[in-house]
Design a protein around this motif. Structure first.
Motif, PDB file in Angstrom:
ATOM      1  N   MET A 126       0.830  -1.191   0.000  1.00  0.00           N
ATOM      2  CA  MET A 126       0.000   0.000   0.000  1.00  0.00           C
ATOM      3  C   MET A 126       0.874   1.255   0.000  1.00  0.00           C
ATOM      4  O   MET A 126       1.879   1.324   0.681  1.00  0.00           O
TER       5      MET A 126
ATOM      6  N   GLU B  63      -0.527   7.224   0.842  1.00  0.00           N
ATOM      7  CA  GLU B  63      -1.855   7.834   0.754  1.00  0.00           C
ATOM      8  C   GLU B  63      -2.958   6.802   0.983  1.00  0.00           C
ATOM      9  O   GLU B  63      -3.982   7.104   1.596  1.00  0.00           O
ATOM     10  N   GLU B  64      -2.761   5.565   0.520  1.00  0.00           N
ATOM     11  CA  GLU B  64      -3.751   4.505   0.746  1.00  0.00           C
ATOM     12  C   GLU B  64      -3.835   4.170   2.233  1.00  0.00           C
ATOM     13  O   GLU B  64      -4.922   3.983   2.778  1.00  0.00           O
ATOM     14  N   ILE B  65      -2.680   4.108   2.880  1.00  0.00           N
ATOM     15  CA  ILE B  65      -2.656   3.818   4.316  1.00  0.00           C
ATOM     16  C   ILE B  65      -3.331   4.944   5.088  1.00  0.00           C
ATOM     17  O   ILE B  65      -4.138   4.696   5.991  1.00  0.00           O
TER      18      ILE B  65
ATOM     19  N   ALA C 106      -5.626   7.028   4.033  1.00  0.00           N
ATOM     20  CA  ALA C 106      -7.060   6.974   3.778  1.00  0.00           C
ATOM     21  C   ALA C 106      -7.708   5.870   4.610  1.00  0.00           C
ATOM     22  O   ALA C 106      -8.796   6.036   5.164  1.00  0.00           O
ATOM     23  N   LEU C 107      -7.023   4.729   4.728  1.00  0.00           N
ATOM     24  CA  LEU C 107      -7.538   3.617   5.514  1.00  0.00           C
ATOM     25  C   LEU C 107      -7.643   3.993   6.993  1.00  0.00           C
ATOM     26  O   LEU C 107      -8.662   3.730   7.640  1.00  0.00           O
TER      27      LEU C 107
END
Length: 76
Positions: free
Chosen positions: A63, A66-68, A70-71
């Motif tokens: 990941m 930014e994905e982390i 957002a999560l």
């Protein structure tokens, strides 16, 4: 098999029983009474995983930052 109850009401679950049920340190167990009055011990149903569960034990690529983020914010 038998075990001794401590002054705090604690018992040690025999290793063969833990192995059979897949109980490891940190596991939760349920106790329930059957219709005939016996008590059954079984692994508790796991709690729903949190949005952080996907990150547990992850140290490699996968990941993006930014994905982390957002999560962790709970964003879709």
């Amino acid at each position: 098999m038998s075990t001794t109850v401590t002054i705090k009401g604690q018992v040690t679950i025999p290793k063969s029983v833990r192995d059979h049920l897949g109980i490891v340190p940190g596991s939760r167990v349920d106790f329930r009474r059957t219709a005939d009055g016996h008590i059954v011990i079984e692994p508790a149903t796991p709690a729903p995983s949190s949005r952080f569960a996907q990150l547990r034990g992850h140290a490699g690529e996968g990941m993006a930052t930014e994905e982390i983020m957002a999560l962790t914010r709970g964003e879709p």
